[in-house]
Design a protein around this motif. Structure first.
Motif, mmCIF file in Angstrom:
data_model
loop_
_atom_site.group_PDB
_atom_site.id
_atom_site.type_symbol
_atom_site.label_atom_id
_atom_site.label_comp_id
_atom_site.label_asym_id
_atom_site.label_seq_id
_atom_site.Cartn_x
_atom_site.Cartn_y
_atom_site.Cartn_z
ATOM 1 N N ARG A 166 11.452 -10.407 3.040
ATOM 2 C CA ARG A 166 11.554 -9.995 1.635
ATOM 3 C C ARG A 166 11.786 -11.222 0.748
ATOM 4 O O ARG A 166 12.820 -11.894 0.883
ATOM 5 C CB ARG A 166 12.700 -9.010 1.465
ATOM 6 C CG ARG A 166 12.902 -8.490 0.053
ATOM 7 C CD ARG A 166 14.130 -7.591 -0.023
ATOM 8 N NE ARG A 166 13.979 -6.423 0.812
ATOM 9 C CZ ARG A 166 13.454 -5.264 0.377
ATOM 10 N NH1 ARG A 166 13.072 -5.139 -0.886
ATOM 11 N NH2 ARG A 166 13.355 -4.242 1.201
ATOM 12 N N THR A 179 6.976 -5.569 -9.222
ATOM 13 C CA THR A 179 6.426 -6.302 -8.090
ATOM 14 C C THR A 179 6.832 -5.532 -6.835
ATOM 15 O O THR A 179 8.017 -5.261 -6.621
ATOM 16 C CB THR A 179 6.981 -7.732 -8.040
ATOM 17 O OG1 THR A 179 6.706 -8.376 -9.287
ATOM 18 C CG2 THR A 179 6.315 -8.526 -6.926
ATOM 19 N N CYS A 187 -0.451 -12.134 -1.630
ATOM 20 C CA CYS A 187 -0.361 -11.390 -2.894
ATOM 21 C C CYS A 187 -1.762 -11.032 -3.381
ATOM 22 O O CYS A 187 -2.722 -11.780 -3.172
ATOM 23 C CB CYS A 187 0.356 -12.222 -3.955
ATOM 24 S SG CYS A 187 2.052 -12.650 -3.516
ATOM 25 N N ILE A 234 1.483 -8.109 -1.337
ATOM 26 C CA ILE A 234 2.352 -7.811 -2.473
ATOM 27 C C ILE A 234 1.506 -7.704 -3.734
ATOM 28 O O ILE A 234 0.530 -8.436 -3.912
ATOM 29 C CB ILE A 234 3.406 -8.937 -2.635
ATOM 30 C CG1 ILE A 234 4.335 -8.956 -1.417
ATOM 31 C CG2 ILE A 234 4.205 -8.771 -3.922
ATOM 32 C CD1 ILE A 234 5.258 -10.178 -1.389
ATOM 33 N N ALA A 251 6.000 -4.112 -2.546
ATOM 34 C CA ALA A 251 5.411 -4.302 -1.215
ATOM 35 C C ALA A 251 5.786 -3.095 -0.367
ATOM 36 O O ALA A 251 6.797 -2.431 -0.614
ATOM 37 C CB ALA A 251 5.915 -5.592 -0.579
#
Length: 307
Positions: A180, A168, A192, A240, A170
């Motif tokens: 975060r 996962t 996302c 994300i 970013a």
């Protein structure tokens, strides 16, 4: 319904004509003389005519037998030739292999391997189908496929090649702007990106080292049917994504994106080589399957050694 011709009796008759002897034909066919005689008698009864005039010393074709013998001999020759060609196909790798592969993995990992295979097997050709959608191997006529997932139970023959880690991620700019996330449930408050062919229908499942589980249905501005298509938006800091290492690994290494939720992992998928059930498979399929297993497992071991 019309009955099929008695091809076996016809072929035995042709062999008797060729050998000019029931005994010699039986020996050549590895059959008993009685079996050969019964096959010819069966053919005569079916056709309603005598094919041979037989004495203790002489075997001669009747007029009807002479007329039938030409076609029967041709039928036997065609059958032997067809069988020889089929056997050659099964032994010598030759012909077309229909092969389905996920889009990005196919372009990045499979396509670079194919020149070496095609050079090694010049009589084999490959129809490479690139798509992240799960194909119906049997219904769509594919010989084999690569699937990166946790496979459900099925009748397909599957060989697990290696694990495919997921991350996962970013971009630093996104994390600076939006913060975060430290727990999977925080993803519900973030932008996302979705993937159309996710096995769990848009839900991301996580587990931590303590065995705690969390599931979240993230949402955002972009949903794709190919994982690589989301990279520009992730790198641009717009959201994300959760992606396999063969897509996101380079961006992680270069610092374009960062791995988040490091204490949590999604259920790790694996790469499987799948084939329809049944066998034996043609040599062209077997050699490609063996080549892929050898090269992909070797490549995975090489990356693990460098890590």
């Amino acid at each position: 319904m019309a009955k099929l011709p008695d091809f076996e009796a016809m072929a035995i008759f042709a062999k008797v004509v060729e050998q000019r002897s029931f005994a010699s034909a039986a020996q050549d066919l590895a059959l008993s003389k009685a079996t050969v005689s019964k096959a010819v008698s069966r053919l005569e009864e079916r056709l309603g005519t005598r094919l041979f005039n037989r004495t203790s010393r002489r075997l001669a074709l009747t007029d009807d037998g002479q007329r039938l013998s030409e076609r029967a001999i041709r039928l036997l020759a065609d059958g032997e030739e067809a069988e020889t060609e089929a056997l050659a196909q099964s032994v010598v790798p030759r012909g077309l292999v229909r092969f389905a592969v996920p889009m990005t993995f196919g372009v990045k990992k499979i396509a670079p391997l194919l020149p070496a295979f095609l050079e090694q097997y010049p009589e084999v050709s490959i129809d490479l189908h690139l798509s992240d959608a799960t194909v119906d191997l049997i219904g769509e006529g594919f010989d084999l496929a690569l699937r990166i997932a946790r496979l459900p139970d099925s009748s397909l023959i599957a060989r697990r090649l290696c694990a495919i880690p997921r991350y996962t991620v970013a971009a630093p700019s996104y994390l600076k702007r939006y913060g975060r996330p430290t727990h999977p449930m925080h993803l519900a408050e973030h932008k996302c990106f979705g993937y159309a062919y996710l096995a769990t229908a848009g839900v991301w499942h996580y587990t931590n080292a303590a065995g705690e589980q969390a599931s979240v249905r993230p949402a955002g501005q972009l949903r794709v049917n190919n994982g690589e298509a989301v990279l520009p938006a992730v790198i641009a800091g717009l959201g994300i994504a959760d992606l396999p290492d063969f897509i996101i690994g380079d961006a992680i290494a270069s610092g374009q994106v960062e791995v988040i939720l490091k204490g949590w992992t999604q259920a790790e998928g694996a790469m499987h080589l799948v084939m329809p059930p049944g066998g034996p498979r043609p040599a062209r399929v077997e050699v490609l399957a063996d080549f892929l297993v050898r090269e992909l497992v070797k490549g995975r071991k090489g990356r693990a050694a460098q890590a």
